[in-house]
Design a protein around this motif. Structure first.
Motif, mmCIF file in Angstrom:
data_model
loop_
_atom_site.group_PDB
_atom_site.id
_atom_site.type_symbol
_atom_site.label_atom_id
_atom_site.label_comp_id
_atom_site.label_asym_id
_atom_site.label_seq_id
_atom_site.Cartn_x
_atom_site.Cartn_y
_atom_site.Cartn_z
ATOM 1 N N THR A 61 0.852 -1.192 0.000
ATOM 2 C CA THR A 61 0.000 0.000 0.000
ATOM 3 C C THR A 61 0.881 1.233 0.000
ATOM 4 O O THR A 61 1.950 1.265 0.622
ATOM 5 C CB THR A 61 -0.931 0.064 1.218
ATOM 6 N N ARG A 65 -3.241 3.651 -0.190
ATOM 7 C CA ARG A 65 -3.911 3.038 -1.346
ATOM 8 C C ARG A 65 -3.242 1.733 -1.726
ATOM 9 O O ARG A 65 -2.025 1.635 -1.744
ATOM 10 C CB ARG A 65 -3.872 3.982 -2.552
ATOM 11 N N GLU A 78 1.081 7.219 -9.439
ATOM 12 C CA GLU A 78 0.811 7.365 -8.002
ATOM 13 C C GLU A 78 1.931 8.137 -7.304
ATOM 14 O O GLU A 78 1.713 8.704 -6.243
ATOM 15 C CB GLU A 78 0.673 5.984 -7.349
#
Lengths: 245, 362
Positions: A61, A65, A78
């Motif tokens: 994660t 997320r 990301e």
């Protein structure tokens, strides 16, 4: 909350278990290092986080997320960028083109130009040589370019695979200064190194990886002072023995 | 700010110079055609050279800029040539052309430009399909797979069962051809311009990154397969268009002419011009066509000067000399004529004024 959390990560290549379930965390704004011998699974860890190798089990994660099953391009979006081992700049592209490739997933021309200026500010040498083919740069300059290229994606986490590999000691010192400066600017760094001494000096926290398992973890300075680490990774065992003789 | 304004003016100036050069080229071709005659050797070489230039640049996009060693070029040209020919034969002539297949089953014609583009699209479609499996292969394996594909395509187009569409192994003829050399120059020129724009876009940069280092490119978030597929499909599209132009140039088309030897000719042009140089490919294709079809032609004739019969000169000797020349070029220009540089006015200007540093600050 930690920026990056890896839980029980397992990776196999053709029947060989490269990672046998490792768990670690990277705190925001820290330099975290994974040290270990050849084949311990350090590079595999980074490649698994980047989505470059398939994951057998476990979870990753990032900033809360789940990114375990994402594609590399989504992971870069990301905010996780890798500086690959051996620098791997694009030798037949110019320095500027290399930087622009780093911003490949961004679509904001004005902002990209601003990031280029930001990288040039940090590495004036790259600005001087912006039209030169990357293959003609020295090793240290190529490492600067590799870091600059990663910065072009405006990452929150930079993962560096052996940044000191094959560089002269003085240049290695420069590279570690760059790493410190990146941290001061708020970029989190996951560093893997065979040069355990330099890595632990720079790191806030360190993990020791042995044949696919994490065997020890502590703050950088504590690991530096740990006798077992000194014997196994800092090359001081022989020295101590000769001293006692 | 001032600097960027200055750059813009310089760019506009450079653009106008290029526009001027291109229009001069077209006027030159037009005048030449009307003075030396449309069927003179010079015009034939110029026409075929322009078509080969397009096909070579298309191959360079894939082999030189993306680093994918593909040898399927003649297969895609065949598709383009045949599709074009099939759809432009006048309905009245179909009975004659398709005499063994009762006039064929296609009984309509499409406009010339539409047919050319259709040829490219069908070639691109096949590239998309075979790309799905073969683009996962690397270097030599990819070359072998694409080479095999070209052979299969050639066999399919000669297959008797498809005769009503493809005319089997018989000639396709009586389709629309171009009257003037301006046509291949305009079409090939426009296509090459599109490829050049592509190469200078972010996609082109990604292609070059993949060529230089796949692993690093992937780590930067570039989707390897999608970009390879894109490069392969675009390259094949333009190879198909090149094939259609070649059909027009030859006035007849037969599937068996599109052999691996044709792919090698084009590969040779790409290598001699320089992998990764558009202008190199263009330059090399005109030189290649001129040398192989015109300048060395005299070597094939038995020549007698007075009573002295010049030794070695006989049919076939041309290819021997040609091969030696190519070996010499490759020996002395390892990277091809242009390497991966481009012929630019800036660079030429720098050479003529004897200034150093032809770096392009763009």
């Amino acid at each position: 909350m930690s920026l990056l959390t890896v839980t029980d990560l397992q990776v196999s290549y053709g029947g060989i278990e490269a990672l046998k379930g490792i768990s670690f965390t990277v705190e925001k704004g820290h330099i975290v290092t994974l040290i270990g011998a050849n084949g311990a699974g350090k590079s595999t860890t980074l490649r698994a986080i980047s989505g470059l190798v398939p994951i057998k089990a476990g979870g990753i994660t990032f900033d809360g997320r789940e990114i375990t099953s994402l594609m590399t391009s989504s992971i870069v979006k990301e905010g996780i960028v890798m500086v690959p081992e051996g620098r791997r700049v694009f030798p037949n592209l110019t320095v500027l083109e290399n930087l622009r490739i780093g911003a490949y997933l961004r679509h904001d021309p004005a902002e990209i130009n601003a990031t280029i200026e930001y990288v040039y500010e940090r590495f004036p040498r790259l600005k001087e040589r912006h039209w030169q083919l990357a293959g003609t740069l020295s090793g240290g300059e190529q490492q600067m370019l590799a870091v600059g290229r990663a910065l072009m994606a405006r990452p929150r986490l930079i993962m560096m695979d052996e940044p000191s590999l094959g560089l002269a000691p003085l240049v290695v010192k420069d590279i570690f200064q760059i790493i410190q400066r990146l941290r001061e600017e708020g970029i989190t760094i996951l560093l893997i190194e065979q040069n355990a001494n330099a890595a632990l000096h720079a790191a806030d926290y360190g993990y020791v990886l042995e044949t696919g398992r994490i065997t020890m973890e502590d703050t950088g300075s504590a690991l530096l002072n740990n006798q077992k680490i000194r014997d196994a990774y800092l090359g001081q065992a022989r020295k101590r023995r000769t001293e006692t003789v | 700010m001032l600097l960027s304004a200055f750059c813009k003016i310089a760019q506009a100036k450079r653009l106008s110079v290029y526009v001027l050069l291109i229009s001069t080229l077209f006027v030159g071709v037009y005048i030449l055609e009307n003075t030396v005659g449309a069927n003179s050797m010079l015009m034939m070489v110029l026409k075929k050279g322009a078509i080969y230039a397009l096909v070579a640049v298309a191959m360079n996009l894939l082999n030189g800029f993306t680093g994918l060693f593909s040898l399927g070029q003649s297969g895609f040209m065949l598709i383009g040539a045949n599709i074009y020919a099939i759809f432009t034969i006048e309905t009245g002539n179909r009975a004659q052309v398709y005499q063994y297949y009762g006039g064929g089953i296609i009984q309509f014609t499409l406009p010339t430009l539409v047919s050319i583009i259709l040829g490219g699209l069908v070639a691109a479609f096949f590239a998309f399909l075979i790309g799905l499996p073969v683009l996962r292969l690397k270097s030599d394996y990819l070359a072998i797979a694409t080479l095999g594909f070209a052979e299969i395509i050639r066999a399919i187009f000669q297959y008797d069962g498809l005769g009503p569409i493809t005319n089997g192994s018989n000639l396709l003829r009586k389709f629309v051809v171009f009257e003037t050399a301006l046509f291949p120059f305009a079409v090939a020129g426009a296509c090459i311009l599109l490829i050049a724009l592509m190469i200078h876009s972010t996609y082109g940069r990604a292609f070059k990154a993949i060529r230089d280092d796949e692993i690093a490119a992937e780590a930067m978030g570039i989707n390897l397969f999608r970009h390879k597929q894109m490069s392969f499909v675009i390259s094949s599209f333009f190879a198909g268009i090149g094939g259609a132009l070649l059909a027009m140039y030859q006035t007849t088309v037969q599937a068996k002419a599109f052999t691996a030897a044709m792919t090698y000719e084009i590969l040779l042009i790409v290598v001699i011009g320089g992998m990764g140089s558009i202008s190199g490919s263009i330059l090399a294709s005109f030189l290649f066509v001129a040398a192989s079809e015109w300048w060395l032609r005299f070597l094939d004739n038995v020549t007698v000067i007075g009573t002295f019969k010049v030794p070695l000169m006989r049919s076939g000797f041309r290819m021997v000399v040609f091969s030696v020349i190519i070996m010499a070029v490759v020996l002395f220009y390892r990277q091809g004529i242009m390497g991966d540089k481009e012929l630019s006015l800036h660079r030429l200007g720098a050479r003529f004024t004897r200034k150093k540093g032809g770096a392009d600050h763009g």
